[in-house]
Design an enzyme around this catalytic site. Structure first.
Site, PDB file in Angstrom:
ATOM      1  N   SER A  58      17.040 -35.439 -40.711  1.00 32.99           N
ATOM      2  CA  SER A  58      16.216 -34.227 -40.606  1.00 32.99           C
ATOM      3  C   SER A  58      16.829 -33.110 -39.777  1.00 32.99           C
ATOM      4  O   SER A  58      16.257 -32.017 -39.718  1.00 32.99           O
ATOM      5  CB  SER A  58      14.839 -34.576 -40.036  1.00 32.99           C
ATOM      6  OG  SER A  58      14.033 -35.170 -41.025  1.00 32.99           O
ATOM      7  N   LYS A  61      17.147 -29.687 -41.321  1.00 34.00           N
ATOM      8  CA  LYS A  61      16.138 -28.626 -41.278  1.00 34.00           C
ATOM      9  C   LYS A  61      16.558 -27.460 -40.388  1.00 34.00           C
ATOM     10  O   LYS A  61      15.918 -26.400 -40.421  1.00 34.00           O
ATOM     11  CB  LYS A  61      14.794 -29.201 -40.843  1.00 34.00           C
ATOM     12  CG  LYS A  61      14.226 -30.224 -41.839  1.00 34.00           C
ATOM     13  CD  LYS A  61      12.870 -30.753 -41.403  1.00 34.00           C
ATOM     14  CE  LYS A  61      12.285 -31.716 -42.433  1.00 34.00           C
ATOM     15  NZ  LYS A  61      12.761 -33.099 -42.280  1.00 34.00           N
ATOM     16  N   SER A 118       8.702 -32.182 -38.074  1.00 35.55           N
ATOM     17  CA  SER A 118       9.771 -32.474 -39.037  1.00 35.55           C
ATOM     18  C   SER A 118       9.219 -32.743 -40.433  1.00 35.55           C
ATOM     19  O   SER A 118       9.689 -33.623 -41.156  1.00 35.55           O
ATOM     20  CB  SER A 118      10.606 -33.674 -38.563  1.00 35.55           C
ATOM     21  OG  SER A 118      11.825 -33.739 -39.256  1.00 35.55           O
ATOM     22  N   LYS A 226      16.104 -30.319 -32.644  1.00 36.20           N
ATOM     23  CA  LYS A 226      15.733 -31.068 -33.846  1.00 36.20           C
ATOM     24  C   LYS A 226      16.222 -32.507 -33.766  1.00 36.20           C
ATOM     25  O   LYS A 226      17.349 -32.774 -33.364  1.00 36.20           O
ATOM     26  CB  LYS A 226      16.330 -30.401 -35.098  1.00 36.20           C
ATOM     27  CG  LYS A 226      15.729 -30.906 -36.399  1.00 36.20           C
ATOM     28  CD  LYS A 226      14.298 -30.459 -36.554  1.00 36.20           C
ATOM     29  CE  LYS A 226      13.544 -31.270 -37.597  1.00 36.20           C
ATOM     30  NZ  LYS A 226      13.218 -32.648 -37.139  1.00 36.20           N
TER      31      LYS A 226
END
Length: 380
Positions: A58, A61, A118, A226
């Site tokens: 993720s 992203k 997320s 993140k």
């Protein structure tokens, strides 16, 4: 003709520009790859296998949010816009906020869902809204990767769900993070720094978001960025910290467990703050020089930078650096705020950072009659 100006100065520094030799006492022993950089100059402070292609999960992203913030910057999108969830977006598995097909939600709430929880469904909904389809958005992601000179990155989706042909490296992730912080600014960090928040507030469908980045409560100064996990990628983390006006970015890839990932990120950040400090060359919005455009017209501009021109230096070391200003050709006419050139910081022949410079005043081309009058006046 491009004009160049050089300034040579001596500072207390030891500047690793490219890859830094891994420490004998590795602070990230369980990570497959790691990197620590200074956010503005992109100087590498710590490196471990940072060019190795790995699955990002993720942390993908980050690129999704880059394209979102670029659309906002270009006035193609605003946080108040309503984003409608497609059947495909609603079908996403993994981390999600359980969007339903046809559901509309503000971009602000979609962004919070992506940055804090997320959410894969929100990521796809935003991607489709920006590009028209997920395939077109992925093309935009790869085009942006090329533009940012990410040499070991290729995207197949906007979420990070596993695909064998979807990969990046720690170095490229650090550059993506630095660019995202640059264009997202406070609008980004005010959200990524939240430990929890809500979407659909004041409705019966109010949904509690809890940040996947636990370092927000474990390490002083963390305000993003993140996390990521898939079986193939392992536990990944991109973290940014600001202390005493110094921002650094750390990346860990393919860790074995979230606890280990968090501990090793803390160790790497400690290494950065304990061994390096920031040297400021020019403070934000100070006049770097008065640049002469036309001597006959006595036409000059005050040249400034919209951020501190600085770089990170190792403590208790001596070295030399130079700064070089490269002005654009055919500057006139100039409006206040126009970018007029670039200042490049160099150490030992290697570029340590580059900064856009802007004019703090207007400057216009002299007319034929004003030139004639000045010439005539000079004769008497």
């Amino acid at each position: 003709m491009i004009k160049k100006i050089f300034i040579t100065l001596i500072v207390v520094c030891l500047l690793p520009i490219t890859n830094v030799k891994a420490l004998d006492n590795d602070v990230t022993p369980n990570a497959r790859a790691a990197i620590l950089i200074e956010a503005n100059s992109k100087q590498v402070l710590y490196d471990k296998n940072s060019s190795e292609k790995l699955y990002p999960a993720s942390t993908t992203k980050i690129m999704t949010m880059i394209l979102m913030f670029e659309a906002i910057r270009d006035k193609k999108l605003s946080f108040e816009d309503k984003i409608t969830t497609s059947k495909y977006a609603a079908s996403m598995g993994g981390s999600q906020v359980y969007l339903e097909q046809g559901e509309s939600m503000s971009l602000k709430d979609m962004f919070k869902s992506i940055a804090i929880a997320s959410a894969n469904d929100a990521s796809v909904a935003v991607a489709e809204h920006i590009a028209g389809s997920i395939d077109k958005f992925v093309t935009m992601m790869n085009d942006k990767a090329k533009e940012l000179n990410l040499k070991n990155t290729h995207f197949k989706n906007a979420t990070g769900l596993h695909d064998d042909d979807h990969y990046t490296c720690a170095h490229d992730l650090a550059l993506m993070a630095a660019y995202l912080i640059q264009i997202g600014g406070e609008d980004l960090l005010n959200v990524t720094s939240l430990y929890d928040s809500y979407i659909r507030e004041d409705t019966k469908q109010s949904f509690w978001l809890v940040n996947t980045n636990k370092l927000l409560k474990l390490y002083d100064g963390v305000d993003g960025l993140k996390t990521g996990y898939t079986k193939e990628a392992g536990y990944c983390l991109v973290t940014t910290v600001k202390r005493n006006n110094q921002r650094i970015i750390g990346v860990l890839m393919k860790e074995s467990a979230p606890k280990t990932r968090n501990e090793e990120m803390c160790s790497m950040l400690d290494y950065g703050f304990n061994n390096y400090k920031q040297e400021i060359i020019f403070k934000k919005d100070t006049v770097i020089e008065k640049h002469v455009i036309d001597k006959m017209e006595n036409l000059t501009i005050d040249v400034k930078c919209k951020q501190d021109i600085a770089f990170t230096t190792a403590k208790n070391s001596n070295d030399k650096y130079t700064t070089e200003i490269i002005y654009k050709d055919d500057l006139l006419p100039i409006k206040k705020g126009d970018v007029v050139g670039t200042l490049i910081v160099t150490i030992d022949g290697k570029e340590a950072g580059s900064y856009e410079l802007y004019s703090d005043n207007d400057a216009n081309k002299a007319t034929y009659f004003s030139k004639l009058f000045k010439t005539f006046k000079s004769l008497f």
